[in-house]
Design a protein around this motif. Sequence first.
Motif, PDB file in Angstrom:
ATOM      1  N   ALA A 140       0.829  -1.202   0.000  1.00 34.31           N
ATOM      2  CA  ALA A 140       0.000   0.000   0.000  1.00 34.31           C
ATOM      3  C   ALA A 140       0.865   1.254   0.000  1.00 34.31           C
ATOM      4  O   ALA A 140       0.507   2.284  -0.590  1.00 34.31           O
ATOM      5  CB  ALA A 140      -0.928  -0.008   1.219  1.00 34.31           C
ATOM      6  N   GLU A 141       2.028   1.186   0.632  1.00 27.69           N
ATOM      7  CA  GLU A 141       2.937   2.332   0.635  1.00 27.69           C
ATOM      8  C   GLU A 141       3.382   2.669  -0.784  1.00 27.69           C
ATOM      9  O   GLU A 141       3.466   3.840  -1.161  1.00 27.69           O
ATOM     10  CB  GLU A 141       4.161   2.029   1.506  1.00 27.69           C
ATOM     11  N   GLU A 142       3.651   1.637  -1.580  1.00 24.34           N
ATOM     12  CA  GLU A 142       4.053   1.889  -2.956  1.00 24.34           C
ATOM     13  C   GLU A 142       2.914   2.516  -3.746  1.00 24.34           C
ATOM     14  O   GLU A 142       3.130   3.416  -4.563  1.00 24.34           O
ATOM     15  CB  GLU A 142       4.491   0.590  -3.634  1.00 24.34           C
ATOM     16  N   LEU A 174       3.448   5.951  -5.784  1.00 26.56           N
ATOM     17  CA  LEU A 174       3.261   6.080  -7.225  1.00 26.56           C
ATOM     18  C   LEU A 174       2.216   7.137  -7.555  1.00 26.56           C
ATOM     19  O   LEU A 174       2.373   7.902  -8.519  1.00 26.56           O
ATOM     20  CB  LEU A 174       2.845   4.729  -7.819  1.00 26.56           C
ATOM     21  N   THR A 175       1.176   7.191  -6.778  1.00 23.28           N
ATOM     22  CA  THR A 175       0.108   8.148  -7.035  1.00 23.28           C
ATOM     23  C   THR A 175       0.552   9.575  -6.766  1.00 23.28           C
ATOM     24  O   THR A 175       0.241  10.499  -7.536  1.00 23.28           O
ATOM     25  CB  THR A 175      -1.120   7.811  -6.176  1.00 23.28           C
ATOM     26  N   GLU A 176       1.291   9.776  -5.688  1.00 26.32           N
ATOM     27  CA  GLU A 176       1.620  11.133  -5.258  1.00 26.32           C
ATOM     28  C   GLU A 176       2.948  11.653  -5.808  1.00 26.32           C
ATOM     29  O   GLU A 176       3.109  12.868  -5.962  1.00 26.32           O
ATOM     30  CB  GLU A 176       1.652  11.184  -3.723  1.00 26.32           C
ATOM     31  N   HIS A 177       3.903  10.772  -6.117  1.00 24.79           N
ATOM     32  CA  HIS A 177       5.243  11.244  -6.461  1.00 24.79           C
ATOM     33  C   HIS A 177       5.750  10.783  -7.824  1.00 24.79           C
ATOM     34  O   HIS A 177       6.819  11.230  -8.249  1.00 24.79           O
ATOM     35  CB  HIS A 177       6.243  10.794  -5.389  1.00 24.79           C
ATOM     36  N   SER A 217       9.926  -3.147   1.276  1.00 27.28           N
ATOM     37  CA  SER A 217      10.745  -2.659   2.380  1.00 27.28           C
ATOM     38  C   SER A 217       9.994  -1.531   3.081  1.00 27.28           C
ATOM     39  O   SER A 217       9.951  -0.404   2.575  1.00 27.28           O
ATOM     40  CB  SER A 217      12.095  -2.159   1.865  1.00 27.28           C
ATOM     41  N   PRO A 218       9.376  -1.796   4.223  1.00 28.77           N
ATOM     42  CA  PRO A 218       8.538  -0.790   4.882  1.00 28.77           C
ATOM     43  C   PRO A 218       9.271   0.521   5.134  1.00 28.77           C
ATOM     44  O   PRO A 218      10.389   0.547   5.652  1.00 28.77           O
ATOM     45  CB  PRO A 218       8.154  -1.468   6.205  1.00 28.77           C
ATOM     46  N   GLY A 219       8.660   1.622   4.724  1.00 23.04           N
ATOM     47  CA  GLY A 219       9.195   2.951   4.974  1.00 23.04           C
ATOM     48  C   GLY A 219      10.257   3.419   4.008  1.00 23.04           C
ATOM     49  O   GLY A 219      10.717   4.563   4.083  1.00 23.04           O
ATOM     50  N   ALA A 220      10.665   2.559   3.048  1.00 21.68           N
ATOM     51  CA  ALA A 220      11.773   2.916   2.161  1.00 21.68           C
ATOM     52  C   ALA A 220      11.394   4.051   1.215  1.00 21.68           C
ATOM     53  O   ALA A 220      12.177   4.990   1.008  1.00 21.68           O
ATOM     54  CB  ALA A 220      12.226   1.695   1.366  1.00 21.68           C
ATOM     55  N   TYR A 221      10.212   3.971   0.617  1.00 18.59           N
ATOM     56  CA  TYR A 221       9.797   5.043  -0.293  1.00 18.59           C
ATOM     57  C   TYR A 221       9.659   6.362   0.468  1.00 18.59           C
ATOM     58  O   TYR A 221      10.069   7.425  -0.014  1.00 18.59           O
ATOM     59  CB  TYR A 221       8.475   4.696  -0.969  1.00 18.59           C
ATOM     60  N   ALA A 222       9.087   6.305   1.652  1.00 21.31           N
ATOM     61  CA  ALA A 222       8.927   7.523   2.453  1.00 21.31           C
ATOM     62  C   ALA A 222      10.290   8.114   2.808  1.00 21.31           C
ATOM     63  O   ALA A 222      10.473   9.340   2.784  1.00 21.31           O
ATOM     64  CB  ALA A 222       8.136   7.210   3.719  1.00 21.31           C
ATOM     65  N   ALA A 223      11.263   7.260   3.107  1.00 22.38           N
ATOM     66  CA  ALA A 223      12.601   7.741   3.428  1.00 22.38           C
ATOM     67  C   ALA A 223      13.246   8.415   2.225  1.00 22.38           C
ATOM     68  O   ALA A 223      13.933   9.440   2.359  1.00 22.38           O
ATOM     69  CB  ALA A 223      13.471   6.583   3.913  1.00 22.38           C
ATOM     70  N   ALA A 224      13.029   7.856   1.032  1.00 25.35           N
ATOM     71  CA  ALA A 224      13.589   8.456  -0.182  1.00 25.35           C
ATOM     72  C   ALA A 224      12.960   9.813  -0.457  1.00 25.35           C
ATOM     73  O   ALA A 224      13.651  10.777  -0.823  1.00 25.35           O
ATOM     74  CB  ALA A 224      13.376   7.518  -1.364  1.00 25.35           C
ATOM     75  N   VAL A 225      11.653   9.921  -0.285  1.00 27.99           N
ATOM     76  CA  VAL A 225      10.966  11.198  -0.476  1.00 27.99           C
ATOM     77  C   VAL A 225      11.467  12.235   0.526  1.00 27.99           C
ATOM     78  O   VAL A 225      11.761  13.389   0.175  1.00 27.99           O
ATOM     79  CB  VAL A 225       9.436  11.015  -0.344  1.00 27.99           C
ATOM     80  N   LEU A 285      -3.785   2.946 -13.822  1.00 29.37           N
ATOM     81  CA  LEU A 285      -4.020   1.524 -13.561  1.00 29.37           C
ATOM     82  C   LEU A 285      -3.585   1.156 -12.156  1.00 29.37           C
ATOM     83  O   LEU A 285      -2.804   0.232 -11.934  1.00 29.37           O
ATOM     84  CB  LEU A 285      -3.265   0.676 -14.588  1.00 29.37           C
ATOM     85  N   LEU A 286      -4.103   1.875 -11.207  1.00 24.33           N
ATOM     86  CA  LEU A 286      -3.845   1.643  -9.789  1.00 24.33           C
ATOM     87  C   LEU A 286      -5.160   1.745  -9.030  1.00 24.33           C
ATOM     88  O   LEU A 286      -6.063   2.484  -9.442  1.00 24.33           O
ATOM     89  CB  LEU A 286      -2.863   2.689  -9.251  1.00 24.33           C
TER      90      LEU A 286
END
Length: 765
Positions: free
Chosen positions: A367-369, A373-376, A473-481, A508-509
């Motif tokens: 769900a984090e991904e 994808l939607t926001e960034h 990987s939980p939190g990885a996308y948030a950490a990159a942002v 398509l999400l």
Amino acid sequence: MTVEQTEQKTVTLTIDGQEVTVPEGTLVIRAAEQIGVEIPRFCDHPLLAPAGACRQCLVDIPDAGNGRGFPKPQASCTIPVAQGMVVQTANATAEKAQRGIMEFLLVNHPLDCPVCDKGGECPLQNQAMSHGRSETRFHASGGTKRTFPKPIHLSANVLLDRERCIVCQRCTRFAAEIPGDPGIALIERGATQQIGIAENEPFSSYFSGNVIQICPVGALTSEEYRFRARPFDLVSTPSIAEHDACGAAIRVDHRRGKVMRRLAGNDPEVNEEWITDKDRFAFRYPTEADRLTYPQVRDEADPEGGLRPASWLESFALAARGLQAAGRVAVLTGGRVTFEDAQAYAAFARETLGTQDVDFRARPISAEETTFLTEHVAGATDVTYADLDAADLVVLAGLEPEDEAGTLFLRLRKAVGNGLRIKTVAPWTSPGSRKLSAEVIRTAPGNEAAAIAKVTRVTKRSIILVGERLATSPGAYAAAVELAEKRGAKLAWVPRRAGDRGAVEAGLLPREGGRDADQIVQAVLAGEIRGLLVGGVDPDDTVDPAAFRAALDAAEFVVSLELRESEVTRAADVVLPVASVTEKAGTFVTWDGRHRAFPAVFHKPASFSDAQILANIAEECRVSASADAQDAESALMQSDEQHKRRFDGSETSTSADSASSEPASAPTRRFRLATWKLLLDNGSLQRGDKALAATARPAVVRLPEALFARVGETVTITGDRGSWTLPAEAADLPDDTVWVPTNSFGRGVWADLASPGSRVSVEGA
């Protein structure tokens, strides 16, 4: 620094009586090109370092800019310009030198142009006519030319005919400079010096096919194309490679409705003049024996419920009727679809089926991904290929460019040569990381968020590239942002498949309470979803292949849009064959948001794209609309609201959530499992080219050095879905981590070995 100081210095010289002003440091051969003066050459290539190996580009320089000239002709591909220099490219001195070199090159060259693969597009042929002698003076030993055994297999893909080689060294320079794979080299010395393979090891490179294309003679040939056709028999169509999200320009050469070969296109903004071997050789999959060529429907009269051939009209009608009768339907697509097809799937799901249960991700997700994808990612065009050249630092996380984005890898290597620094958050130092001279931040799977947060020296000129593997990987996308926003760096997502970025742009999400791919499978098994529309999904790629197969069996109605026979088509009620990438026009959206349109190579009347098929089914749905359908739509809306409440609550589960479900320690030591797909593996779009398959890197288990010393060179690795016995190699992995390729053995990691986030055991075999 003033504007004057930043301006590049220029030099004015005279070439064949014409004055030309060029930047300081320009080679004479490049300066001549700018005014349309042709100088013959073989070893020279604008993307390779100067070598002066063939000497064909000799010119006369009576004045080097200092009032004195060179005593003999000079190779224009190695001499930089000078102020006031005078160059003669076609006077008696230059022409005599060029004719002499051409005569030497042809002394032992075989006269086999009619059967040579290069015949008709050969620089040696052309320049022998324009700068050579009309008759040979070679009559030594009765006119017998030197011969060698042939062909020599530099690799399974690349064959060498030494008799034709003029030792221009384009191939050796490409291998060492561009991909960093110097397995092909000059061997021996003097008159016997030839091209060969270093240390008797095959030329191993994901980019080996480029040496065939840049060879100026017919010395290097392709195993699969050799003696298959002549260049003048081929029709060429420009296209875009479909095997990754880089959007490499290619040229498709075909004859009588059959693709004979693919070459790299010239696109300085994207792939320059290089492509991967996968883009070059993996094009036979549409002609395999299991290619679907006609629609099929479930035969109600067959006691075993088999499929029977059907007309397009009957198939469209049955698909529309079955999807409407199913009521609650979900849409799953893979990464092969074009941008236009992705738009059609999204519109069909929401407007025709009235569902938000749609997802293109046939892989481990979270769900984090979805939020990331939607926001960034959707609509973002912050990073381009050109930005890599201007960056001071590129951070890679969850991304292995050499395996997952070949064109991007080559652009990064070029930028590294110009001073770019690379940091990669990865479990071990891969071959690609070594070639990029990357600083490896060794990180066990699941710990990427903490590692990303600690990356230093990120500035406004830096770029952060994240891959799809961060989804687990939980939190990885948030950490990159957070890192990008905090340091002002640019951020981009690099998926592995050609259609992924376009699918994000097309919507398509899941949204507005819709389910993602994992939740769709669970909902089908729970009876909450009764119909499936599936386009290009391999169950073995999904997070739980067994559950996906069970969902296909549990669904009341399944429609499959597919290129070739698969487990999905065998379980479907309606099977609709779709056009391959060569049979339709379309657009791929690259990782940097670039829209890369391509035309149809072949125009087959009974070949329809996904979008055309969906449009026909949608029309049938509109024709058969009734009051009962309206009642069903109302019921679906109520079901949507109920699911939305459940989705927003605590019942949501993702594949990433399972990463920490298993305890860190157990009676038998358990290891974290790191994995990604190699560029060449068991992927379905690579079937048909045996020579290409033979160059794939073998499946091995990478182990921490201490563990490797204990268990030996062959190990059995066991997960919660099975065991593999494979060769092992030591690597600089964290002590609690092992690595295997995702899809190079058996049916792949998720089907045969372990679930995402679970741990595995390792024992000596």
